[in-house]
Structures are given as C-alpha cells and as structure tokens.
Motif scaffolding. Structure first.
Motif, PDB file in Angstrom:
ATOM      1  N   GLU A 126       0.815  -1.211   0.000  1.00  0.00           N
ATOM      2  CA  GLU A 126       0.000   0.000   0.000  1.00  0.00           C
ATOM      3  C   GLU A 126       0.853   1.267   0.000  1.00  0.00           C
ATOM      4  O   GLU A 126       0.460   2.282  -0.588  1.00  0.00           O
ATOM      5  N   LEU A 127       2.017   1.219   0.619  1.00  0.00           N
ATOM      6  CA  LEU A 127       2.908   2.377   0.561  1.00  0.00           C
ATOM      7  C   LEU A 127       3.486   2.545  -0.841  1.00  0.00           C
ATOM      8  O   LEU A 127       3.759   3.669  -1.279  1.00  0.00           O
ATOM      9  N   ASP A 128       3.674   1.434  -1.536  1.00  0.00           N
ATOM     10  CA  ASP A 128       4.093   1.531  -2.939  1.00  0.00           C
ATOM     11  C   ASP A 128       2.966   2.091  -3.802  1.00  0.00           C
ATOM     12  O   ASP A 128       3.211   2.858  -4.745  1.00  0.00           O
ATOM     13  N   ARG A 129       1.745   1.723  -3.465  1.00  0.00           N
ATOM     14  CA  ARG A 129       0.593   2.201  -4.230  1.00  0.00           C
ATOM     15  C   ARG A 129       0.378   3.705  -4.025  1.00  0.00           C
ATOM     16  O   ARG A 129      -0.008   4.425  -4.938  1.00  0.00           O
ATOM     17  N   PHE A 130       0.617   4.165  -2.792  1.00  0.00           N
ATOM     18  CA  PHE A 130       0.415   5.570  -2.434  1.00  0.00           C
ATOM     19  C   PHE A 130       1.733   6.135  -1.876  1.00  0.00           C
ATOM     20  O   PHE A 130       1.909   6.239  -0.658  1.00  0.00           O
ATOM     21  N   PRO A 131       2.676   6.499  -2.737  1.00  0.00           N
ATOM     22  CA  PRO A 131       3.998   6.935  -2.275  1.00  0.00           C
ATOM     23  C   PRO A 131       3.957   8.111  -1.311  1.00  0.00           C
ATOM     24  O   PRO A 131       4.827   8.225  -0.437  1.00  0.00           O
ATOM     25  N   ILE A 132       2.944   8.978  -1.421  1.00  0.00           N
ATOM     26  CA  ILE A 132       2.881  10.133  -0.525  1.00  0.00           C
ATOM     27  C   ILE A 132       2.717   9.689   0.916  1.00  0.00           C
ATOM     28  O   ILE A 132       3.171  10.373   1.845  1.00  0.00           O
ATOM     29  N   LEU A 133       2.090   8.537   1.142  1.00  0.00           N
ATOM     30  CA  LEU A 133       1.909   8.050   2.507  1.00  0.00           C
ATOM     31  C   LEU A 133       3.231   7.576   3.099  1.00  0.00           C
ATOM     32  O   LEU A 133       3.438   7.668   4.315  1.00  0.00           O
ATOM     33  N   ARG A 134       4.118   7.091   2.264  1.00  0.00           N
ATOM     34  CA  ARG A 134       5.449   6.734   2.754  1.00  0.00           C
ATOM     35  C   ARG A 134       6.196   7.996   3.189  1.00  0.00           C
ATOM     36  O   ARG A 134       6.852   8.018   4.227  1.00  0.00           O
ATOM     37  N   GLY A 147      -6.692  15.427  -0.327  1.00  0.00           N
ATOM     38  CA  GLY A 147      -6.363  14.341  -1.240  1.00  0.00           C
ATOM     39  C   GLY A 147      -5.499  13.279  -0.593  1.00  0.00           C
ATOM     40  O   GLY A 147      -5.674  12.083  -0.827  1.00  0.00           O
ATOM     41  N   GLU A 148      -4.558  13.720   0.239  1.00  0.00           N
ATOM     42  CA  GLU A 148      -3.701  12.758   0.952  1.00  0.00           C
ATOM     43  C   GLU A 148      -4.514  11.965   1.966  1.00  0.00           C
ATOM     44  O   GLU A 148      -4.292  10.759   2.148  1.00  0.00           O
ATOM     45  N   GLN A 149      -5.473  12.620   2.610  1.00  0.00           N
ATOM     46  CA  GLN A 149      -6.324  11.909   3.555  1.00  0.00           C
ATOM     47  C   GLN A 149      -7.181  10.862   2.853  1.00  0.00           C
ATOM     48  O   GLN A 149      -7.413   9.775   3.398  1.00  0.00           O
ATOM     49  N   GLN A 150      -7.633  11.167   1.644  1.00  0.00           N
ATOM     50  CA  GLN A 150      -8.407  10.175   0.909  1.00  0.00           C
ATOM     51  C   GLN A 150      -7.557   8.975   0.539  1.00  0.00           C
ATOM     52  O   GLN A 150      -8.014   7.827   0.615  1.00  0.00           O
ATOM     53  N   GLN A 151      -6.318   9.199   0.158  1.00  0.00           N
ATOM     54  CA  GLN A 151      -5.416   8.090  -0.118  1.00  0.00           C
ATOM     55  C   GLN A 151      -5.197   7.249   1.134  1.00  0.00           C
ATOM     56  O   GLN A 151      -5.149   6.017   1.077  1.00  0.00           O
ATOM     57  N   LEU A 152      -5.070   7.920   2.276  1.00  0.00           N
ATOM     58  CA  LEU A 152      -4.899   7.197   3.541  1.00  0.00           C
ATOM     59  C   LEU A 152      -6.136   6.366   3.859  1.00  0.00           C
ATOM     60  O   LEU A 152      -6.021   5.213   4.303  1.00  0.00           O
ATOM     61  N   ALA A 153      -7.321   6.931   3.627  1.00  0.00           N
ATOM     62  CA  ALA A 153      -8.550   6.195   3.911  1.00  0.00           C
ATOM     63  C   ALA A 153      -8.651   4.931   3.059  1.00  0.00           C
ATOM     64  O   ALA A 153      -9.053   3.866   3.546  1.00  0.00           O
ATOM     65  N   ILE A 154      -8.278   5.034   1.786  1.00  0.00           N
ATOM     66  CA  ILE A 154      -8.316   3.854   0.918  1.00  0.00           C
ATOM     67  C   ILE A 154      -7.266   2.839   1.349  1.00  0.00           C
ATOM     68  O   ILE A 154      -7.540   1.637   1.444  1.00  0.00           O
ATOM     69  N   ALA A 155      -6.055   3.320   1.626  1.00  0.00           N
ATOM     70  CA  ALA A 155      -4.985   2.410   2.051  1.00  0.00           C
ATOM     71  C   ALA A 155      -5.340   1.712   3.360  1.00  0.00           C
ATOM     72  O   ALA A 155      -5.066   0.517   3.527  1.00  0.00           O
TER      73      ALA A 155
END
Length: 256
Positions: A126-134, A147-155
C-alpha cells in the motif's frame, strides 16, 4: 473492458430495506456483485446510495433483508465482524483518525490480522501504491491535505485485505488531478481482481469505469446494466440527473 474474474457471487443483497424513523431510505433492493466485478451505484442526492453501503458494512442496521458475502450471511453483525468476513468500507468524508499518525491509521486497518509478516507485506504494497503516505508516514494524519487523507482512507481499508471493497464518494471534494488519481487507483484494484462497489457522484466516469452500474432513485434500483446498455455515462447522467453529465472538475474550495 475485461470480464470479471469469475461468476462466483461475492456480494448478494436481497430485500435490503433501511429506515430512519419514519423515513425509508432504501426500499427492498436486490443486487448481486460477482467476484472481481466493479459495480457502480449512482443516483441523485437522497437516492439511498450511502445508506446501502452503510447497511452492507454494518454501520447502520437494516430494517429488513439479507446481505451475504461469499456465501456467508453477515446481516445483523457488528461492523468488526463484517470486516473479518472480508468487507472494507471507505466512508464518505474519509473518517480517518486525525490525531494519529499515518502509520497508526494504517496499523488500525490491519488489526484483524495476526501475522506480522503478512501485515508487513501488505503495508509495503500500500505504501508503494500511495507513495505520498510513505513520505508522510510519521506525520499526524490531520496535517495531510484532503487528497492525501483520501489516499490514507483507501490504504487503511486495503490493509484489512478485503475481498469486497466499498467506496463511498471517493472523489468528492477533490481537485481534478486527484480525481484522476482516485479513478486510476480504482481501475488498478479492479485489474488486481478485487470486488468493488463504488458509490460516486461523478456518474459519467463511474459508468465508464464499471463493469455494470446500478441507478438508484428514491431508494429503488431503477436500472442496472453495462455502460452500453445504459447508453454511456454522459447519456445516463443526462437522463437521470437532468444535465449533460457530471463535471470532472471540482468545485471551488475542493481539497488538493
């Protein structure tokens, strides 16, 4: 578009009814979602879309009807047991824990699992899928952009390794480039074979992406079919929403 991975029914809804006091939000709907299928649910505000997902995930108790996940009846169970049965919900509004870090939010998504090695592998994926979360891994989630929070919610939902993923308005309030990111992510998950139910205000893009689309009005399924059967995303939006289709661009003040 590729056909769903199998004809096995991953999610079956029969006679689902949801009432809030004297108001009936969902009127006895029936829906089947095949394993590996992406089903979009679209319709005007108040059509019962979010109430349907909330009832499937156990966040609200259905008044009547049954929900079956991969042959297992989950109706009436608390949300955590439905997660264990293989269902994960990304709710409208994200609902992340803003006082916790990105890492802590992701860890909460994996609490149903006990194997540390499996959890670590899922986290890396999931960190590879959403690099900003890494990049933001140790930061407080409340400091992330919308937008980053939405990526976190999906991850976070994917950390539970669901068999069925429910997405409630994932593009709502996002800037155009992040709307593209959300739809690209959903398409990727579909290609990976995940069963997805997508509730989405952007009807044009949802219909074009989905294997099939269910159109809801006043808590009832009024049409269901492929994009071709519905006349395409823009045509369907014009018919059911009274306009030429949903704008892809976000409204002023949308999250980035």
């Amino acid at each position: 578009m590729a056909e769903p991975a199998s004809t096995e029914i991953a999610l079956s809804i029969r006679g689902l009814t949801v009432r809030y006091g004297s108001v009936t939000a969902v009127h006895g709907i029936d829906l089947d979602v095949a394993a590996g299928e992406l089903l979009a649910i679209v319709g005007p505000n108040g059509a019962g879309k979010s109430s349907t997902l909330a009832a499937v995930s156990g966040l609200v108790r259905a008044t009547a009807g049954t929900v079956t996940v991969l042959g297992e009846t989950v109706s009436g169970r608390p949300p955590e047991r439905i997660v264990r049965a293989g269902v994960a919900l990304v709710p409208e509004g994200r609902n992340i824990f803003t006082s916790l870090t990105v890492a802590e939010n992701l860890a909460l998504g994996a609490t149903i699992h006990h194997g540390k090695s499996d959890t670590a592998a899922t986290l890396e994926r999931e960190l590879d899928r959403f690099p900003i979360l890494r990049e933001r891994y140790t930061q407080q989630a409340g400091l992330l952009s919308g937008g980053e929070q939405q990526q976190l919610a999906i991850a976070r939902a994917l950390m539970s390794r669901p068999r069925v993923l429910l997405l409630d308005e994932p593009s709502l309030g996002l800037a155009p480039r992040l709307v593209d990111l959300v739809f690209d992510t959903v398409a990727q998950l579909r290609q990976e074979g995940l069963t997805i139910v997508l509730v989405e205000q952007n009807a044009t893009r949802a219909v074009e992406l989905a294997d099939r689309t269910a159109v809801l009005r006043t808590g009832r399924v009024v049409r269901i079919g492929t994009a071709a059967e519905l006349g395409g995303g823009a045509a369907m939006a014009a018919e059911y929403f009274g306009g030429p289709g949903d704008p892809v661009t976000a409204a002023p003040g949308s999250s980035s």
